[in-house]
Design a protein around this motif. Structure first.
Motif, PDB file in Angstrom:
ATOM      1  N   ILE A  15       2.517  -4.962   7.780  1.00  0.00           N
ATOM      2  CA  ILE A  15       1.391  -5.344   6.923  1.00  0.00           C
ATOM      3  C   ILE A  15       0.325  -4.256   6.897  1.00  0.00           C
ATOM      4  N   CYS A  16      -0.099  -3.891   5.686  1.00  0.00           N
ATOM      5  CA  CYS A  16      -1.225  -2.973   5.518  1.00  0.00           C
ATOM      6  C   CYS A  16      -2.509  -3.788   5.653  1.00  0.00           C
ATOM      7  N   ASN A  17      -3.277  -3.525   6.694  1.00  0.00           N
ATOM      8  CA  ASN A  17      -4.507  -4.291   6.914  1.00  0.00           C
ATOM      9  C   ASN A  17      -5.600  -3.948   5.908  1.00  0.00           C
ATOM     10  N   VAL A  18      -5.419  -2.851   5.198  1.00  0.00           N
ATOM     11  CA  VAL A  18      -6.428  -2.439   4.236  1.00  0.00           C
ATOM     12  C   VAL A  18      -6.395  -3.353   3.003  1.00  0.00           C
ATOM     13  N   CYS A  19      -5.188  -3.684   2.541  1.00  0.00           N
ATOM     14  CA  CYS A  19      -5.075  -4.453   1.295  1.00  0.00           C
ATOM     15  C   CYS A  19      -4.155  -5.667   1.420  1.00  0.00           C
ATOM     16  N   ARG A  20      -3.582  -5.887   2.595  1.00  0.00           N
ATOM     17  CA  ARG A  20      -2.687  -7.028   2.882  1.00  0.00           C
ATOM     18  C   ARG A  20      -1.314  -6.890   2.244  1.00  0.00           C
ATOM     19  N   TYR A  21      -0.972  -5.712   1.768  1.00  0.00           N
ATOM     20  CA  TYR A  21       0.395  -5.493   1.289  1.00  0.00           C
ATOM     21  C   TYR A  21       1.366  -5.677   2.448  1.00  0.00           C
ATOM     22  N   ARG A  22       2.504  -6.292   2.176  1.00  0.00           N
ATOM     23  CA  ARG A  22       3.515  -6.423   3.224  1.00  0.00           C
ATOM     24  C   ARG A  22       4.888  -6.029   2.710  1.00  0.00           C
ATOM     25  N   LEU A  31       5.708   4.848   1.563  1.00  0.00           N
ATOM     26  CA  LEU A  31       5.279   5.048   0.175  1.00  0.00           C
ATOM     27  C   LEU A  31       3.920   4.408  -0.076  1.00  0.00           C
ATOM     28  N   HIS A  32       3.751   3.230   0.490  1.00  0.00           N
ATOM     29  CA  HIS A  32       2.504   2.502   0.267  1.00  0.00           C
ATOM     30  C   HIS A  32       1.308   3.256   0.835  1.00  0.00           C
ATOM     31  N   VAL A  33       1.403   3.659   2.097  1.00  0.00           N
ATOM     32  CA  VAL A  33       0.226   4.279   2.712  1.00  0.00           C
ATOM     33  C   VAL A  33      -0.015   5.697   2.196  1.00  0.00           C
ATOM     34  N   ASN A  36       0.458   4.431  -2.627  1.00  0.00           N
ATOM     35  CA  ASN A  36       0.306   3.229  -3.444  1.00  0.00           C
ATOM     36  C   ASN A  36      -0.780   2.267  -3.007  1.00  0.00           C
ATOM     37  N   CYS A  37      -1.380   2.467  -1.872  1.00  0.00           N
ATOM     38  CA  CYS A  37      -2.390   1.514  -1.424  1.00  0.00           C
ATOM     39  C   CYS A  37      -3.576   1.529  -2.403  1.00  0.00           C
ATOM     40  N   PRO A  38      -3.881   0.377  -3.005  1.00  0.00           N
ATOM     41  CA  PRO A  38      -4.917   0.355  -4.040  1.00  0.00           C
ATOM     42  C   PRO A  38      -6.335   0.468  -3.470  1.00  0.00           C
ATOM     43  N   VAL A  39      -6.487   0.230  -2.186  1.00  0.00           N
ATOM     44  CA  VAL A  39      -7.824   0.223  -1.604  1.00  0.00           C
ATOM     45  C   VAL A  39      -8.170   1.573  -0.979  1.00  0.00           C
TER      46      VAL A  39
HETATM   47 ZN   LIG Z   1      -2.637  -1.023   1.525  1.00  0.00          ZN
END
Ligand SMILES: [Zn+2]
Ligand SMILES: [Zn+2]
Length: 106
Positions: A15-22, A31-33, A36-39
């Motif tokens: 889980i990304c604690n910045v935006c709650r993506y899992r 890829l997300h961090v 793609n992380c929107p925050v």
């Molecule tokens: Zn994120």
């Protein structure tokens, strides 16, 4: 979008604690961090759904999740279970050695 193939599909969410993506693979989270992380892209603040530990450095969570049998470990709490039905088809990794031999390399 290209389908992500990662043999290490976890039963728990990362889980990304910045935006709650899992997601259920390190490859997707990478890829997300990175992009793609929107925050706040490039910020590492990741919760491991297996043990609840929070990681602030990418190599540390990679080392943690690369442990033997980690992909067979359950989530430490039910809310951290990653849904099985979003997993890719695991027929990519046939158990029958003869099937491996006839796999086409593309
Ligand atoms: Zn994120
Ligand atoms: Zn963990």
């Amino acid at each position: 979008m290209e389908k992500i193939k990662d043999p290490r599909q976890f039963f728990f969410a990362i889980i990304c604690n910045v935006c709650r993506y899992r997601c259920g693979t390190l490859q997707e989270m990478r890829l997300h961090v990175t992009r793609n992380c929107p925050v706040q892209p490039r910020k590492i603040d990741l919760c491991c759904g297996h043990c609840g530990h929070v990681f602030y450095k990418w190599p540390e969570i990679v080392e943690h999740l690369n442990q033997k049998d980690m992909h067979n470990q359950p989530a430490f709490r039910p809310e951290y279970v990653f849904p099985v039905d979003v997993r890719p088809d695991i027929t990519l990794y046939p158990e029958d050695p003869e099937n491996i031999m006839v796999c086409h390399i593309t």
